[in-house]
Design an enzyme around this catalytic site. Structure first.
Site, PDB file in Angstrom:
ATOM      1  N   CYS A  26      19.320   5.276  -4.177  1.00  0.00           N
ATOM      2  CA  CYS A  26      18.428   4.489  -3.320  1.00  0.00           C
ATOM      3  C   CYS A  26      18.715   3.007  -3.525  1.00  0.00           C
ATOM      4  CB  CYS A  26      16.972   4.817  -3.638  1.00  0.00           C
ATOM      5  SG  CYS A  26      15.831   3.871  -2.627  1.00  0.00           S
ATOM      6  N   CYS A  83      19.939   6.571   0.271  1.00  0.00           N
ATOM      7  CA  CYS A  83      18.667   6.109   0.804  1.00  0.00           C
ATOM      8  C   CYS A  83      18.686   4.589   0.690  1.00  0.00           C
ATOM      9  CB  CYS A  83      17.540   6.681  -0.066  1.00  0.00           C
ATOM     10  SG  CYS A  83      15.892   6.104   0.375  1.00  0.00           S
ATOM     11  N   CYS A 112      10.923 -12.346  -3.346  1.00  0.00           N
ATOM     12  CA  CYS A 112      10.471 -11.797  -2.065  1.00  0.00           C
ATOM     13  C   CYS A 112       9.293 -12.620  -1.520  1.00  0.00           C
ATOM     14  CB  CYS A 112      10.061 -10.343  -2.236  1.00  0.00           C
ATOM     15  SG  CYS A 112       9.586  -9.575  -0.682  1.00  0.00           S
ATOM     16  N   CYS A 150       2.622  -8.533  -1.699  1.00  0.00           N
ATOM     17  CA  CYS A 150       2.149  -7.243  -2.232  1.00  0.00           C
ATOM     18  C   CYS A 150       1.574  -7.488  -3.637  1.00  0.00           C
ATOM     19  CB  CYS A 150       3.292  -6.255  -2.270  1.00  0.00           C
ATOM     20  SG  CYS A 150       4.215  -6.216  -0.718  1.00  0.00           S
ATOM     21  N   CYS A 156       3.321  -6.272  -6.991  1.00  0.00           N
ATOM     22  CA  CYS A 156       4.780  -6.296  -7.145  1.00  0.00           C
ATOM     23  C   CYS A 156       5.311  -7.436  -8.008  1.00  0.00           C
ATOM     24  CB  CYS A 156       5.437  -6.349  -5.771  1.00  0.00           C
ATOM     25  SG  CYS A 156       7.234  -6.142  -5.870  1.00  0.00           S
ATOM     26  N   ARG A 187       8.036  13.138  -4.867  1.00  0.00           N
ATOM     27  CA  ARG A 187       8.699  12.515  -6.022  1.00  0.00           C
ATOM     28  C   ARG A 187       7.710  11.853  -6.967  1.00  0.00           C
ATOM     29  NH1 ARG A 187      12.010   8.464  -4.226  1.00  0.00           N
ATOM     30  NH2 ARG A 187      12.926  10.157  -3.051  1.00  0.00           N
ATOM     31  N   CYS A 220      11.466   8.599   3.932  1.00  0.00           N
ATOM     32  CA  CYS A 220      10.930   8.699   2.580  1.00  0.00           C
ATOM     33  C   CYS A 220       9.774   7.705   2.541  1.00  0.00           C
ATOM     34  CB  CYS A 220      12.007   8.322   1.567  1.00  0.00           C
ATOM     35  SG  CYS A 220      11.376   8.173  -0.114  1.00  0.00           S
TER      36      CYS A 220
HETATM   37  N1  SAM Z   1      10.764  -4.559  -0.318  1.00  0.00           N
HETATM   38  C1  SAM Z   1      10.869  -3.241   0.138  1.00  0.00           C
HETATM   39  C2  SAM Z   1       9.550  -2.705   0.598  1.00  0.00           C
HETATM   40  O1  SAM Z   1       8.511  -3.218   0.220  1.00  0.00           O
HETATM   41  O2  SAM Z   1       9.567  -1.726   1.354  1.00  0.00           O
HETATM   42  C3  SAM Z   1      11.487  -2.287  -0.869  1.00  0.00           C
HETATM   43  C4  SAM Z   1      11.218  -2.393  -2.352  1.00  0.00           C
HETATM   44  S1  SAM Z   1       9.565  -2.109  -2.864  1.00  0.00           S
HETATM   45  C5  SAM Z   1       9.609  -2.671  -4.522  1.00  0.00           C
HETATM   46  C6  SAM Z   1       9.388  -0.351  -2.919  1.00  0.00           C
HETATM   47  C7  SAM Z   1       8.089   0.251  -3.341  1.00  0.00           C
HETATM   48  O3  SAM Z   1       7.965   0.237  -4.742  1.00  0.00           O
HETATM   49  C8  SAM Z   1       6.814  -0.378  -2.859  1.00  0.00           C
HETATM   50  O4  SAM Z   1       6.518  -0.027  -1.549  1.00  0.00           O
HETATM   51  C9  SAM Z   1       5.807   0.196  -3.828  1.00  0.00           C
HETATM   52  O5  SAM Z   1       5.293   1.411  -3.319  1.00  0.00           O
HETATM   53  C10 SAM Z   1       6.623   0.464  -5.088  1.00  0.00           C
HETATM   54  N2  SAM Z   1       6.237  -0.441  -6.178  1.00  0.00           N
HETATM   55  C11 SAM Z   1       6.546  -1.742  -6.285  1.00  0.00           C
HETATM   56  N3  SAM Z   1       6.006  -2.297  -7.400  1.00  0.00           N
HETATM   57  C12 SAM Z   1       5.315  -1.297  -8.017  1.00  0.00           C
HETATM   58  C13 SAM Z   1       4.539  -1.252  -9.203  1.00  0.00           C
HETATM   59  N4  SAM Z   1       4.319  -2.310  -9.970  1.00  0.00           N
HETATM   60  N5  SAM Z   1       3.979  -0.067  -9.557  1.00  0.00           N
HETATM   61  C14 SAM Z   1       4.181   1.030  -8.773  1.00  0.00           C
HETATM   62  N6  SAM Z   1       4.903   1.032  -7.628  1.00  0.00           N
HETATM   63  C15 SAM Z   1       5.470  -0.117  -7.246  1.00  0.00           C
HETATM   64  C1  DTB Z   2       9.261   4.092  -4.520  1.00  0.00           C
HETATM   65  O1  DTB Z   2       8.323   4.675  -3.959  1.00  0.00           O
HETATM   66  N1  DTB Z   2       9.271   3.720  -5.776  1.00  0.00           N
HETATM   67  C2  DTB Z   2      10.503   3.045  -6.111  1.00  0.00           C
HETATM   68  C3  DTB Z   2      11.300   3.141  -4.794  1.00  0.00           C
HETATM   69  N2  DTB Z   2      10.380   3.768  -3.905  1.00  0.00           N
HETATM   70  C4  DTB Z   2      11.958   1.975  -4.203  1.00  0.00           C
HETATM   71  C5  DTB Z   2      10.296   1.708  -6.689  1.00  0.00           C
HETATM   72  C6  DTB Z   2       9.378   1.702  -7.899  1.00  0.00           C
HETATM   73  C7  DTB Z   2       9.266   0.306  -8.364  1.00  0.00           C
HETATM   74  C8  DTB Z   2       8.511   0.198  -9.637  1.00  0.00           C
HETATM   75  C9  DTB Z   2       8.295  -1.197 -10.055  1.00  0.00           C
HETATM   76  C10 DTB Z   2       9.521  -1.977 -10.405  1.00  0.00           C
HETATM   77  O2  DTB Z   2      10.522  -1.442 -10.954  1.00  0.00           O
HETATM   78  O3  DTB Z   2       9.488  -3.194 -10.166  1.00  0.00           O
HETATM   79 FE1  SF4 Z   3       8.639  -7.650  -1.516  1.00  0.00          FE
HETATM   80 FE2  SF4 Z   3       7.759  -6.235  -3.588  1.00  0.00          FE
HETATM   81 FE3  SF4 Z   3       6.382  -6.252  -1.318  1.00  0.00          FE
HETATM   82 FE4  SF4 Z   3       8.767  -4.978  -1.392  1.00  0.00          FE
HETATM   83  S1  SF4 Z   3       6.917  -4.422  -2.526  1.00  0.00           S
HETATM   84  S2  SF4 Z   3       8.000  -6.369   0.212  1.00  0.00           S
HETATM   85  S3  SF4 Z   3       9.850  -6.306  -2.858  1.00  0.00           S
HETATM   86  S4  SF4 Z   3       6.746  -8.036  -2.673  1.00  0.00           S
END
Ligand code: SAM
Ligand code: DTB
Ligand code: SF4
Length: 316
Positions: free
Chosen positions: A99, A131, A55, A59, A62, A263, A191
Site C-alpha cells: 500500500c 493499493c 499534509c 485530521c 494524524c 483488516r 479499501c
Molecule cells: N492522506 C491520505 C488520506 O487521508 O486518505 C492517506 C494516508 S492517511 C494517514 C490513511 C488513514 O490512516 C487515515 O484515513 C486514518 O484512518 C488512518 N490513521 C492516520 N493516523 C492514525 C492514527 N493516529 N491512529 C489510527 N489511524 C490513523
Molecule cells: C489504514 O486504514 N491504516 C493505514 C493505511 N490505511 C494507510 C495507516 C495507519 C496509520 C497509522 C498512523 C501512522 O503510522 O501515522
Molecule cells: Fe493528511 Fe493525515 Fe489527514 Fe491523510 S489522514 S489527509 S495524511 S492529515
C-alpha cells in the site's frame, strides 16, 4: 443460516447484532466467516510511505498534519528505487500486497503522479498486488491508476457522517464518498474503513458500518484502526477503545459484509497476542505487516511471524 450478500441492512438490525451476548456475536461472525473465507489464510499488506508529513489537512488524529506540532517532520519523497527495494523486502517477509501512501489532500497530476504510476507497474510485475492511498481523486485519475496496474484504492471514511466534522474540517464526508465512487467506477477495488477511539459513540460506529454495508459492491477491504494517540494532535488524549468494543465492531462488520477482507490495522501494537486472536475469531482476516505503519511503530515482522505460527495462520 443464509449469509448471502445484502445491501439493505438497517441500523436497527446492525444494532441488534452488535449488542448480542459477546460469544453469540462471535459465533455468528465466525460462521459467516467460515462460509466465505479460508479461515486459516490472512491477507498480509505492507505500507510504504512515499511522502511523509507536511499534509495541509486537519485530521485531528494524524501525526502527518502540518497543523499540529508532532514528532513528524516533513520528509523528502522516496524515489522509485527505494520504493521497489522496500517492496522486495516486504515480499521476502511474506507480504502479498503493498500500500503506497502519500500525505496529501488530493491527487495532483504531474511528475509525481507519473512516478507513482511507474512504481505501481513495477511492483505489480514483482507478483504483488498494489493499493494506493493518495487522498481524494477524480474518476479520470482513478482510471489512470487502474491502467498502471493498481488493484485497490484506500480511502477511509473514518467515522459516521454525523461525527465527521468533529474529526476533520478541511473536507466533507460527501467529498470522501465521491472518491470511493470514482474508484468503483474505474473498476478499482475499494479499501475503506475507520478509526475507533476518536470519541465517537457506539451509534457512530454502527452508522459507519451501515454506510459501507449499503454500498454496492461492499468495500473489498475494510481496515479497522484503533486510534494511536499522537502527542501534539487534538486527539492525543482520547479514551482508548475497550477490546470488546473493537471485537464487536469487527464481528458486526464481518456479518454485514461477509465477503470483504477486514483488516486489523493501526493499534495492533497495543494488543496482546491473545487479544489479536480474538479479533481473528471475530472475523478479521488481514493485517499490516512491517515494523512501522506510516509514522508509528507496528508489531515487528518477527512478532507477527510468531503470532501466525501460534494461530496456524498463513499469508496469501
Ligand atoms: N492522506 C491520505 C488520506 O487521508 O486518505 C492517506 C494516508 S492517511 C494517514 C490513511 C488513514 O490512516 C487515515 O484515513 C486514518 O484512518 C488512518 N490513521 C492516520 N493516523 C492514525 C492514527 N493516529 N491512529 C489510527 N489511524 C490513523
Ligand atoms: C489504514 O486504514 N491504516 C493505514 C493505511 N490505511 C494507510 C495507516 C495507519 C496509520 C497509522 C498512523 C501512522 O503510522 O501515522
Ligand atoms: Fe493528511 Fe493525515 Fe489527514 Fe491523510 S489522514 S489527509 S495524511 S492529515
Amino acid at each position: 443460516m443464509n449469509t448471502s450478500l445484502r445491501y439493505d441492512w438497517t441500523e436497527q438490525e446492525l444494532q441488534e447484532i452488535h449488542d448480542l451476548p459477546l460469544l453469540q456475536l462471535i459465533d455468528r461472525a465466525r460462521s459467516v466467516h467460515l462460509q466465505h473465507h479460508d479461515p486459516y489464510t490472512i491477507d498480509v499488506c505492507r505500507l510504504i510511505s512515499i511522502k511523509t508529513g507536511g499534509c495541509p489537512e486537519d485530521c485531528r488524529y494524524c501525526a502527518q498534519s502540518s497543523r499540529y506540532q508532532t514528532f513528524v517532520t516533513p520528509e523528502r519523497s522516496l524515489d522509485k528505487e527505494e520504493v521497489l527495494k522496500r517492496a522486495a523486502d516486504a515480499k521476502a517477509s511474506g507480504a502479498s500486497r503493498i500500500c503506497l501512501s502519500v500525505a496529501q489532500r488530493d491527487v495532483k497530476e504531474g511528475a509525481q503522479f507519473e512516478k507513482i504510476r511507474e512504481m505501481i507497474s513495477s511492483i505489480k510485475e514483482m507478483g504483488l498486488s498494489v493499493c494506493c492511498t493518495l487522498g481524494m481523486m477524480t474518476e479520470d485519475q482513478a482510471q489512470k491508476l487502474k491502467e498502471a496496474g493498481l488493484t485497490y484504492y484506500n480511502h477511509n471514511l473514518d467515522t459516521s457522517e454525523r461525527y465527521y466534522p468533529e474529526v476533520v474540517t478541511t473536507r466533507t464526508y460527501h467529498e470522501r464518498i465521491k472518491t470511493l465512487d470514482a474508484a468503483d467506477k474505474a473498476g478499482l477495488k475499494v479499501c475503506s474503513g475507520g478509526i475507533l477511539g476518536l470519541g465517537e459513540t457506539k451509534e457512530d460506529r454502527l452508522q459507519l458500518i451501515l454506510t459501507f454495508a449499503k454500498r454496492r459492491p461492499h468495500p473489498a477491504s475494510v481496515p479497522v484502526n484503533s486510534l494511536v494517540p499522537i502527542e501534539g494532535t487534538p486527539f492525543a488524549h482520547r479514551e482508548k477503545i475497550p477490546l470488546f468494543e473493537l471485537v464487536r465492531f469487527i464481528a458486526t462488520a464481518r456479518i454485514a459484509m461477509p465477503s470483504s477482507m477486514i483488516r486489523l490495522s493501526a493499534g495492533r501494537e497495543s494488543l496482546s497476542k491473545e487479544a489479536q486472536a480474538l479479533c481473528f475469531l471475530a472475523g478479521a482476516n488481514s493485517i499490516f505487516q512491517g515494523n512501522k505503519l506510516l509514522t508509528v511503530q507496528n508489531r515487528t515482522v518477527e512478532e507477527d511471524a510468531e503470532l501466525m505460527r501460534d494461530l496456524g495462520l498463513k499469508g496469501k
